[in-house]
Enzyme design. Structure first.
Site, PDB file in Angstrom:
ATOM      1  N   LYS A 177      15.696   8.294 -16.426  1.00 12.45           N
ATOM      2  CA  LYS A 177      14.849   9.137 -16.991  1.00 12.45           C
ATOM      3  C   LYS A 177      14.559  10.173 -16.107  1.00 12.45           C
ATOM      4  O   LYS A 177      13.866  10.104 -15.192  1.00 12.45           O
ATOM      5  CB  LYS A 177      13.634   8.559 -17.485  1.00 12.45           C
ATOM      6  CG  LYS A 177      12.972   9.697 -18.432  1.00 12.45           C
ATOM      7  CD  LYS A 177      11.534   9.499 -18.700  1.00 12.45           C
ATOM      8  CE  LYS A 177      10.644  10.042 -17.559  1.00 12.45           C
ATOM      9  NZ  LYS A 177      10.809  11.612 -17.473  1.00 12.45           N
ATOM     10  N   THR A 232       1.368   7.281  -7.196  1.00 11.24           N
ATOM     11  CA  THR A 232       0.770   5.983  -7.266  1.00 11.24           C
ATOM     12  C   THR A 232       0.172   5.808  -8.492  1.00 11.24           C
ATOM     13  O   THR A 232       0.168   4.558  -9.064  1.00 11.24           O
ATOM     14  CB  THR A 232      -0.093   5.879  -5.932  1.00 11.24           C
ATOM     15  OG1 THR A 232       0.394   6.363  -4.885  1.00 11.24           O
ATOM     16  CG2 THR A 232      -0.979   4.586  -5.889  1.00 11.24           C
ATOM     17  N   GLU A 252       8.542   3.496  -5.264  1.00 10.90           N
ATOM     18  CA  GLU A 252       8.550   4.627  -4.249  1.00 10.90           C
ATOM     19  C   GLU A 252       7.304   5.588  -4.734  1.00 10.90           C
ATOM     20  O   GLU A 252       7.519   6.230  -5.490  1.00 10.90           O
ATOM     21  CB  GLU A 252       9.726   5.301  -4.109  1.00 10.90           C
ATOM     22  CG  GLU A 252      10.920   4.377  -3.658  1.00 10.90           C
ATOM     23  CD  GLU A 252      10.820   4.177  -1.904  1.00 10.90           C
ATOM     24  OE1 GLU A 252      10.113   5.205  -1.708  1.00 10.90           O
ATOM     25  OE2 GLU A 252      11.552   3.522  -1.474  1.00 10.90           O
ATOM     26  N   CYS A 286       7.191  13.576  -0.860  1.00  9.82           N
ATOM     27  CA  CYS A 286       6.219  12.422  -0.787  1.00  9.82           C
ATOM     28  C   CYS A 286       5.809  12.234   0.620  1.00  9.82           C
ATOM     29  O   CYS A 286       4.691  11.859   0.945  1.00  9.82           O
ATOM     30  CB  CYS A 286       6.973  11.328  -1.365  1.00  9.82           C
ATOM     31  SG  CYS A 286       8.673  11.091  -0.682  1.00  9.82           S
ATOM     32  N   GLU A 383      -3.766  12.329  -2.012  1.00 11.45           N
ATOM     33  CA  GLU A 383      -2.586  13.026  -1.762  1.00 11.45           C
ATOM     34  C   GLU A 383      -2.694  14.380  -2.613  1.00 11.45           C
ATOM     35  O   GLU A 383      -3.465  14.393  -3.528  1.00 11.45           O
ATOM     36  CB  GLU A 383      -1.391  12.271  -2.527  1.00 11.45           C
ATOM     37  CG  GLU A 383      -0.029  13.058  -2.408  1.00 11.45           C
ATOM     38  CD  GLU A 383       1.137  12.397  -2.972  1.00 11.45           C
ATOM     39  OE1 GLU A 383       0.891  11.838  -4.176  1.00 11.45           O
ATOM     40  OE2 GLU A 383       2.205  12.230  -2.396  1.00 11.45           O
TER      41      GLU A 383
HETATM   42  P1  NAD Z   1       4.486  11.267 -11.647  1.00 11.14           P
HETATM   43  O1  NAD Z   1       4.098  10.080 -11.361  1.00 11.14           O
HETATM   44  O2  NAD Z   1       3.716  12.341 -12.589  1.00 11.14           O
HETATM   45  O3  NAD Z   1       5.885  11.217 -12.608  1.00 11.14           O
HETATM   46  C1  NAD Z   1       7.042  10.680 -12.138  1.00 11.14           C
HETATM   47  C2  NAD Z   1       8.212  10.251 -13.128  1.00 11.14           C
HETATM   48  O4  NAD Z   1       7.372   9.229 -13.970  1.00 11.14           O
HETATM   49  C3  NAD Z   1       8.333  11.430 -13.982  1.00 11.14           C
HETATM   50  O5  NAD Z   1       9.495  11.465 -14.299  1.00 11.14           O
HETATM   51  C4  NAD Z   1       7.340  11.227 -15.243  1.00 11.14           C
HETATM   52  O6  NAD Z   1       7.920  11.625 -16.483  1.00 11.14           O
HETATM   53  C5  NAD Z   1       7.337   9.681 -15.182  1.00 11.14           C
HETATM   54  N1  NAD Z   1       6.137   9.071 -16.079  1.00 11.14           N
HETATM   55  C6  NAD Z   1       5.132   9.574 -16.067  1.00 11.14           C
HETATM   56  N2  NAD Z   1       4.218   8.736 -16.858  1.00 11.14           N
HETATM   57  C7  NAD Z   1       5.199   7.691 -17.232  1.00 11.14           C
HETATM   58  C8  NAD Z   1       4.912   6.411 -17.828  1.00 11.14           C
HETATM   59  N3  NAD Z   1       3.548   6.163 -18.379  1.00 11.14           N
HETATM   60  N4  NAD Z   1       5.842   5.501 -17.695  1.00 11.14           N
HETATM   61  C9  NAD Z   1       6.979   5.946 -17.407  1.00 11.14           C
HETATM   62  N5  NAD Z   1       7.286   6.820 -16.623  1.00 11.14           N
HETATM   63  C10 NAD Z   1       6.443   8.061 -16.553  1.00 11.14           C
HETATM   64  O7  NAD Z   1       4.901  12.139 -10.376  1.00 11.14           O
HETATM   65  P2  NAD Z   1       5.495  13.503 -10.147  1.00 11.14           P
HETATM   66  O8  NAD Z   1       4.247  14.515 -10.259  1.00 11.14           O
HETATM   67  O9  NAD Z   1       6.727  13.794 -10.990  1.00 11.14           O
HETATM   68  O10 NAD Z   1       6.131  13.343  -8.694  1.00 11.14           O
HETATM   69  C11 NAD Z   1       5.304  13.594  -7.337  1.00 11.14           C
HETATM   70  C12 NAD Z   1       4.961  12.236  -6.985  1.00 11.14           C
HETATM   71  O11 NAD Z   1       5.769  11.475  -6.667  1.00 11.14           O
HETATM   72  C13 NAD Z   1       3.971  12.261  -5.776  1.00 11.14           C
HETATM   73  O12 NAD Z   1       2.883  11.359  -5.783  1.00 11.14           O
HETATM   74  C14 NAD Z   1       5.048  11.910  -4.870  1.00 11.14           C
HETATM   75  O13 NAD Z   1       4.593  11.606  -3.485  1.00 11.14           O
HETATM   76  C15 NAD Z   1       5.876  10.960  -5.361  1.00 11.14           C
HETATM   77  N6  NAD Z   1       6.998  10.788  -4.737  1.00 11.14           N
HETATM   78  C16 NAD Z   1       7.482   9.671  -4.078  1.00 11.14           C
HETATM   79  C17 NAD Z   1       8.906   9.537  -3.491  1.00 11.14           C
HETATM   80  C18 NAD Z   1       9.205   8.514  -2.641  1.00 11.14           C
HETATM   81  O14 NAD Z   1      10.243   8.076  -2.440  1.00 11.14           O
HETATM   82  N7  NAD Z   1       8.330   7.452  -2.278  1.00 11.14           N
HETATM   83  C19 NAD Z   1       9.550  10.453  -3.583  1.00 11.14           C
HETATM   84  C20 NAD Z   1       9.392  11.733  -4.380  1.00 11.14           C
HETATM   85  C21 NAD Z   1       7.913  11.677  -4.826  1.00 11.14           C
END
Ligand code: NAD
Length: 513
Positions: A177, A232, A252, A286, A383
């Site tokens: 997704k 998170t 992650e 991240c 964060e």
């Molecule tokens: P997010 O958690 O809002 O969304 C991430 C993904 O999850 C998106 O594709 C979103 O559509 C999906 N999602 C949202 N709600 C969901 C649900 N209920 N069920 C399943 N999927 C769902 O995060 P974001 O704002 O897109 O990204 C930023 C975050 O990602 C930051 O916290 C960053 O630190 C983290 N991040 C971590 C890494 C790593 O490798 N550790 C890498 C990149 C980003």
């Protein structure tokens, strides 16, 4: 965008429109203009994609393939991306807002992940376990089945490539997704899979909202493995759904990474790390450098140097390769400006920035530095995911490490010192998945990456990542000796073919679960 072609989902080797007719508009963050319209995947598309991936798994299409051939498929995907790398980098730059050179780097990194795991596909081995003459025993490292992979918008191509490459190399089939805010890179990835001739259903790429398509995917009964890269907070939701069916996850998640700067540090190296670590991609990484913990004797000098650097950053669209590019969305920027307001209320001092650059048409946020940030404050603990640096001063060397470790997150950490003993002492004590010494983003495709504490678990990148995509199964075989006249060893055994092996085993020898 009236009349623009709707970008479709890639399911079972075909491009499919949304069954609900839902649409997602994709913005250029540098000016807010709509650049594409994507067919919104909902539960129906999730179901079709999982069914296709599950068929590939049940029919053993990837499992029965020689691992070398699985690797060759990944090499072909890499070649297909490379053939269009400039075009894909431009798409990635425009939809995420990041600098074009950074987007070029993202495409290159995606290609490297594919080639790295392609090369490892035929090197993942089980072991043979000696258990005496009556047994042959070995392990196999089997895929889980349908791997659901949820990708965030800040690195949509490379994060997709790193998880997907591991999954395919090990024989899992995949439903990705892609992020609703930056789905076009994922579409290009799917095109590369199509060009590479992957079996239909082995890779499916859908775009939908998290609460609908994402939730339906993680709850789908045929999903057997989840890779979640995101915040998170959403990670907790994913884990709740996964716990219902005991689905193994690689998590992650977010970070609050700190660099500890000692008085003997090369201050120019620290400033360079801040320039890249804090402000690249508008601070939306991240493992970006969010907290600078500085020993008091050099604090004023370093802060002045950081201020000069930050105020000298060029601001503008990614396609112009500016230093400070826009944030992904107005909503994301609002969260950052709110965090800045709270920081001021909690007593932090704005050295520079602290507000949205509202005079610009896109989602620009000023490059921001706060000093006097206290350890219990929101800015120190939570964060922000934007171009904001929090500076805190310490005296005693051990306090630097204590401060760095004093959050719930643990994705990356760094130390700056010219003293090798101190560097190694700190590296061991900084409680993070990756530790950088005298630089930032020191890791690479081949170095394991992932969180400790609430930054997640499981590892991506490096050879260690493959462990998260397979489950070890054990095969134990009881063997019988040859029937007659084939040596003293056979004759001396208590078990004969006539007796049958089951009669010979003593209950006291059984190892029960
Ligand atoms: P997010 O958690 O809002 O969304 C991430 C993904 O999850 C998106 O594709 C979103 O559509 C999906 N999602 C949202 N709600 C969901 C649900 N209920 N069920 C399943 N999927 C769902 O995060 P974001 O704002 O897109 O990204 C930023 C975050 O990602 C930051 O916290 C960053 O630190 C983290 N991040 C971590 C890494 C790593 O490798 N550790 C890498 C990149 C980003």
């Amino acid at each position: 965008m009236a009349g623009a072609e709707v970008v479709k989902n890639y399911i079972d080797g075909e491009w499919r429109d949304s069954s609900s007719g839902g649409r997602i508009e994709v913005d250029d963050p540098s000016n807010g203009e709509t650049i594409a319209v994507v067919a919104e995947a909902g539960p129906e598309e999730v179901h079709l994609a999982v069914a296709a991936a599950n068929r590939v798994f049940r029919d053993r299409v990837l499992i029965d393939m020689h691992p070398y051939d699985r690797g060759q498929m990944l090499f072909r995907v890499a070649d297909a991306l490379e053939a269009r790398s400039e075009e894909i980098a431009t798409i990635n730059c425009i939809e995420t807002g990041k600098a074009l050179d950074l987007a070029r780097g993202e495409v290159r990194t995606a290609i490297r992940y594919l080639r790295y795991y392609a090369g490892l596909a035929d090197k993942l081995e089980g072991r043979s376990i000696p258990r005496g003459a009556e047994f042959v025993d070995y392990t196999v490292r089997s895929p889980f089945g349908v791997s659901a992979q949820i990708v965030p918008w800040n690195g949509p191509l490379e994060l997709m490539a790193r998880s997907l490459a591991c999954a395919i190399a090990t024989g899992n089939s995949v439903v990705v997704k892609s992020p609703e805010l930056a789905p076009l890179s994922g579409v290009e990835f799917a095109r590369a899979c199509e060009t590479a001739g992957l079996p239909a259903g082995a890779v499916n790429v859908i775009t939908g909202y998290g609460q609908t398509a994402g939730q339906a995917l993680i709850e789908h009964p045929d999903v057997r493995h989840i890779v979640f890269t995101g915040s998170t907070a959403t990670g907790r939701t994913v884990l709740k759904a996964a716990s219902e069916r005991i689905v193994p996850c690689i998590m992650e998640l977010g970070g609050k990474s700190a660099a500890v700067v000692y008085s003997d540090a090369d201050l120019d190296a620290v400033v360079d790390a801040v320039r890249i670590g804090t402000y690249l991609n508008a601070g939306q990484n991240c493992n970006n450098l969010t907290r600078l913990l500085v020993q008091r004797s050099i604090a004023d000098e370093l802060l002045e140097k950081v201020k000069v650097c930050v105020e000298g950053l060029t601001v503008g669209p990614g396609r112009e390769n500016c230093d400070l590019t826009p944030m992904i969305s107005k909503k994301q920027r609002k969260g950052v400006t709110e965090a800045c307001e709270i920081a001021l209320l909690e007593g932090a001092r704005a050295v520079t920035g602290g507000a949205a650059l509202s005079e610009r048409s896109g989602y620009f946020m000023a490059a921001t530095v706060f000093a006097d940030v206290t350890r219990d404050s929101n800015l120190f603990q939570k964060e922000v995911f934007g171009p904001v640096l929090a500076v805190t001063v310490f005296d005693d060397p051990a306090t630097g490490i204590e401060l760095a470790n004093d959050t719930d997150q643990g994705l990356a950490a760094g130390v700056f010192t010219r003293d090798i003993d101190r560097a190694l002492w700190c590296a061991d004590r900084l409680w993070a998945g990756q530790v950088y010494v005298n630089g930032w983003y020191v890791g690479g495709v081949e170095t394991p990456f992932g969180g400790v504490k609430q930054s997640g678990y499981g590892r991506e990148k490096g050879q260690e990542a493959l462990d998260g995509y397979v489950q070890t199964r054990n095969i134990g075989i009881r063997i019988s000796p040859p029937s007659s006249g084939e040596g003293s060893r056979a004759q001396s055994r208590t078990v004969t073919r006539d007796q049958g092996p089951s009669q010979a085993i003593a209950l006291s020898d059984l190892v029960q679960p």
